[in-house]
Design a protein around this motif. Structure first.
Motif, PDB file in Angstrom:
ATOM      1  N   GLU A 104     -44.580 -28.543  26.604  1.00  0.00           N
ATOM      2  CA  GLU A 104     -44.731 -29.535  27.676  1.00  0.00           C
ATOM      3  C   GLU A 104     -43.447 -30.353  27.849  1.00  0.00           C
ATOM      4  N   ASN A 105     -42.843 -30.767  26.731  1.00  0.00           N
ATOM      5  CA  ASN A 105     -41.616 -31.560  26.806  1.00  0.00           C
ATOM      6  C   ASN A 105     -40.413 -30.704  27.186  1.00  0.00           C
ATOM      7  N   ILE A 106     -40.401 -29.442  26.790  1.00  0.00           N
ATOM      8  CA  ILE A 106     -39.345 -28.530  27.234  1.00  0.00           C
ATOM      9  C   ILE A 106     -39.395 -28.417  28.754  1.00  0.00           C
ATOM     10  N   ASP A 107     -40.605 -28.326  29.292  1.00  0.00           N
ATOM     11  CA  ASP A 107     -40.777 -28.247  30.741  1.00  0.00           C
ATOM     12  C   ASP A 107     -40.266 -29.518  31.414  1.00  0.00           C
ATOM     13  N   LYS A 108     -40.580 -30.675  30.856  1.00  0.00           N
ATOM     14  CA  LYS A 108     -40.112 -31.947  31.426  1.00  0.00           C
ATOM     15  C   LYS A 108     -38.586 -32.010  31.444  1.00  0.00           C
ATOM     16  N   MET A 109     -37.966 -31.569  30.340  1.00  0.00           N
ATOM     17  CA  MET A 109     -36.511 -31.609  30.252  1.00  0.00           C
ATOM     18  C   MET A 109     -35.863 -30.629  31.219  1.00  0.00           C
ATOM     19  N   SER A 110     -36.430 -29.441  31.339  1.00  0.00           N
ATOM     20  CA  SER A 110     -35.852 -28.456  32.267  1.00  0.00           C
ATOM     21  C   SER A 110     -35.945 -28.952  33.707  1.00  0.00           C
ATOM     22  N   LYS A 111     -37.050 -29.575  34.055  1.00  0.00           N
ATOM     23  CA  LYS A 111     -37.197 -30.123  35.408  1.00  0.00           C
ATOM     24  C   LYS A 111     -36.215 -31.260  35.650  1.00  0.00           C
ATOM     25  N   ALA A 112     -36.012 -32.113  34.660  1.00  0.00           N
ATOM     26  CA  ALA A 112     -35.055 -33.216  34.800  1.00  0.00           C
ATOM     27  C   ALA A 112     -33.628 -32.690  34.985  1.00  0.00           C
ATOM     28  N   LEU A 113     -33.342 -31.553  34.365  1.00  0.00           N
ATOM     29  CA  LEU A 113     -32.021 -30.933  34.500  1.00  0.00           C
ATOM     30  C   LEU A 113     -31.935 -30.021  35.720  1.00  0.00           C
ATOM     31  N   ASN A 114     -33.062 -29.878  36.433  1.00  0.00           N
ATOM     32  CA  ASN A 114     -33.145 -28.989  37.589  1.00  0.00           C
ATOM     33  C   ASN A 114     -32.782 -27.553  37.198  1.00  0.00           C
ATOM     34  N   MET A 115     -33.373 -27.102  36.098  1.00  0.00           N
ATOM     35  CA  MET A 115     -33.115 -25.765  35.552  1.00  0.00           C
ATOM     36  C   MET A 115     -34.429 -25.062  35.254  1.00  0.00           C
ATOM     37  N   SER A 173     -36.098 -20.629  31.232  1.00  0.00           N
ATOM     38  CA  SER A 173     -35.455 -19.386  30.786  1.00  0.00           C
ATOM     39  C   SER A 173     -33.940 -19.522  30.751  1.00  0.00           C
ATOM     40  N   ASP A 174     -33.353 -20.307  31.662  1.00  0.00           N
ATOM     41  CA  ASP A 174     -31.903 -20.494  31.656  1.00  0.00           C
ATOM     42  C   ASP A 174     -31.435 -21.289  30.439  1.00  0.00           C
ATOM     43  N   ILE A 175     -32.253 -22.225  30.001  1.00  0.00           N
ATOM     44  CA  ILE A 175     -31.918 -22.977  28.781  1.00  0.00           C
ATOM     45  C   ILE A 175     -31.914 -22.032  27.591  1.00  0.00           C
ATOM     46  N   PHE A 176     -32.926 -21.174  27.510  1.00  0.00           N
ATOM     47  CA  PHE A 176     -33.008 -20.252  26.379  1.00  0.00           C
ATOM     48  C   PHE A 176     -31.960 -19.140  26.455  1.00  0.00           C
ATOM     49  N   LYS A 177     -31.506 -18.791  27.649  1.00  0.00           N
ATOM     50  CA  LYS A 177     -30.397 -17.837  27.774  1.00  0.00           C
ATOM     51  C   LYS A 177     -29.131 -18.423  27.167  1.00  0.00           C
ATOM     52  N   GLU A 178     -28.921 -19.720  27.378  1.00  0.00           N
ATOM     53  CA  GLU A 178     -27.767 -20.402  26.782  1.00  0.00           C
ATOM     54  C   GLU A 178     -27.852 -20.385  25.258  1.00  0.00           C
ATOM     55  N   ILE A 179     -29.041 -20.587  24.740  1.00  0.00           N
ATOM     56  CA  ILE A 179     -29.251 -20.556  23.296  1.00  0.00           C
ATOM     57  C   ILE A 179     -28.944 -19.160  22.752  1.00  0.00           C
ATOM     58  N   GLU A 180     -29.437 -18.130  23.424  1.00  0.00           N
ATOM     59  CA  GLU A 180     -29.175 -16.753  22.998  1.00  0.00           C
ATOM     60  C   GLU A 180     -27.685 -16.444  23.043  1.00  0.00           C
ATOM     61  N   ARG A 181     -26.994 -16.929  24.050  1.00  0.00           N
ATOM     62  CA  ARG A 181     -25.555 -16.703  24.164  1.00  0.00           C
ATOM     63  C   ARG A 181     -24.824 -17.320  22.973  1.00  0.00           C
ATOM     64  N   ASN A 182     -25.209 -18.509  22.575  1.00  0.00           N
ATOM     65  CA  ASN A 182     -24.544 -19.197  21.476  1.00  0.00           C
ATOM     66  C   ASN A 182     -24.938 -18.628  20.117  1.00  0.00           C
TER      67      ASN A 182
END
Length: 71
Positions: free
Chosen positions: A45-56, A59-68
């Motif tokens: 639920e909080n991951i969703d809130k943060m992604s919406k606040a970032l306008n993302m 899945s794009d947040i987790f793609k960044e994690i996988e890249r790193n």
């Protein structure tokens, strides 16, 4: 920890302070700080809130994690 690093990266790229970001998410600033430092587990639920606040997409947040992770 990787999730928190990704959130910090996207937040700072947008030049948003932790306090402003917390307000955008409806969360407390110290909670955001703890996430960014890898001290808290984050609910979906909080991951969703943060992604919406970032306008993302989440899945794009987790793609960044996988890249790193592969570095």
């Amino acid at each position: 920890m990787l999730f928190g690093c990704a959130i910090r990266k996207f937040r700072t790229e947008r030049q948003i302070s932790q306090e402003t970001f917390a307000d955008m998410c409806g969360l407390h600033r110290t909670y955001i700080s703890d996430i960014e430092r890898g001290l808290r587990n984050v609910s979906l639920e909080n991951i969703d809130k943060m992604s919406k606040a970032l306008n993302m997409k989440i899945s794009d947040i987790f793609k960044e994690i996988e890249r790193n992770e592969s570095i």
